[in-house]
Design an enzyme around this catalytic site. Structure first.
Site: not given
Ligand code: BDR
Ligand code: CA
Length: 325
Positions: A10, A241
């Site tokens: 995303d 992340h």
């Protein structure tokens, strides 16, 4: 032989950094990208992916638009306060002239699973909607997948959207529940790992001075991400992340705590919605594997990650540029 890898994303500032890492990793061959609504909607995300690939000189990698809405409910508008209005820190990239392929991301996953049966790895660094749709379309999919590497969840610490839920799981808990319940092997990079490894302005400056146009653009994006994280961490350092999940997918970092256990996801409407429940059990040497578990929950790695990330990005891209000279 490099391992074939499908990226579900995303994009996303840390997603862009993860893509840069993958493009500089000889251990894997990036054979397709699918987008999902999360940090940004899946249609804009696909444009971001195409533009990043154009900038990186990899227009040959196909991009498929994935699910716009989660399994239940509707897409709620992303995270502009974290990733900017366009998902990439409001940085404008030179547009690619290419379009996404006509197939959906879920269809791409299934097609790739046949082409690379038994060896394909799936790296999912957004909500897990496309993987859940693919499982619905073809329940035999897990038998053709080598590993599913997921960035998501909060195991022994607070979430980053609610007290218990992390963004990728929070944005589609039903999809995540289906993915963890499927009979494939999963490697999970939760916040417990990814919040330990950060990048600051010194590293951003190194990326900004790199010979690669993609890295320089990612450095511009990181300015926005660092502004957001300054409010979370009290200093201009951001969590790594998605790059950490990318490195786990490439097998380039040493895991020092990674028990394989069953994982479930809370899909209730209460305060626990989106919580990842990992059945951790104490053993003589830390957490033990649990029989029947399918998810290796990575809680610690051997070395600080940021120096490895920078080395790989800058050394490899400079190497490429030197080869072209
Ligand atoms: C995850 O959520 C997104 O904002 C990031 O790109 C990462 O995949 C971290 O919780
Ligand atoms: Ca992401």
């Amino acid at each position: 032989m490099p391992i074939p890898l499908y990226l579900d994303t995303d994009p996303g500032i840390d997603d862009a950094l993860a893509l840069a890492y993958l493009l500089n990793s000889p251990e894997i061959d990036l054979v397709g990208i699918g987008t999902v609504s999360g940090n940004i909607d899946s249609v804009t995300g696909a444009r971001n992916a195409l533009d990043l690939l154009h900038l990186a000189g990899h227009p040959e990698i196909p991009v498929a638009v994935g699910a716009y809405d989660p399994e239940v409910g509707e897409y709620r508008g992303g995270a502009p306060h974290v990733h900017g209005r366009n998902g990439i820190g409001n940085v404008t990239l030179e547009p690619s002239s290419l379009d996404p392929i006509p197939e959906s991301a879920a269809e791409m996953i299934i097609a790739l699973s046949h082409r690379y049966a038994g060896t394909l790895r799936i790296l999912a660094i957004g909500p897990l909607t496309n993987l859940a749709v693919a499982l619905d379309l073809d329940p035999t999919l897990p038998g053709r997948i080598d590993d599913v590497i997921v960035m998501g969840g909060a195991v022994l610490r607070a979430g980053n959207v609610t007290a218990v839920s992390e963004a990728n799981i929070h944005n589609d808990p039903e999809a995540a529940a289906a993915v963890f319940a499927a009979s494939w092997h999963i490697t999970l990079a939760p916040l417990d790992l990814t919040m330990q490894h950060t990048l600051g302005d010194a590293e951003r400056a190194e990326l900004g001075a790199a010979s690669s146009a993609m890295l320089r653009s990612v450095a511009d994006m990181l300015d926005y991400y660092l502004d957001f994280y300054a409010g979370v961490l009290g200093e201009r350092r951001c969590a790594l992340h998605d790059p950490l999940a990318a490195a786990l997918a490439c097998g380039t970092i040493e895991v020092t705590s990674g028990p394989t256990v069953p994982v479930t996801v809370d899909v209730s409407d209460g305060l626990d919605r989106g919580r990842t429940i990992c059945e951790l059990t104490e053993g003589p040497d830390g957490y033990a594997d649990v029989p029947g578990g399918n998810t290796r929950v990575v809680l610690d790695i051997a070395d600080p990650f940021a120096p490895h990330l920078l080395d790989r990005l800058i050394a490899n891209t400079d190497f490429e540029v030197n080869l072209q000279k």
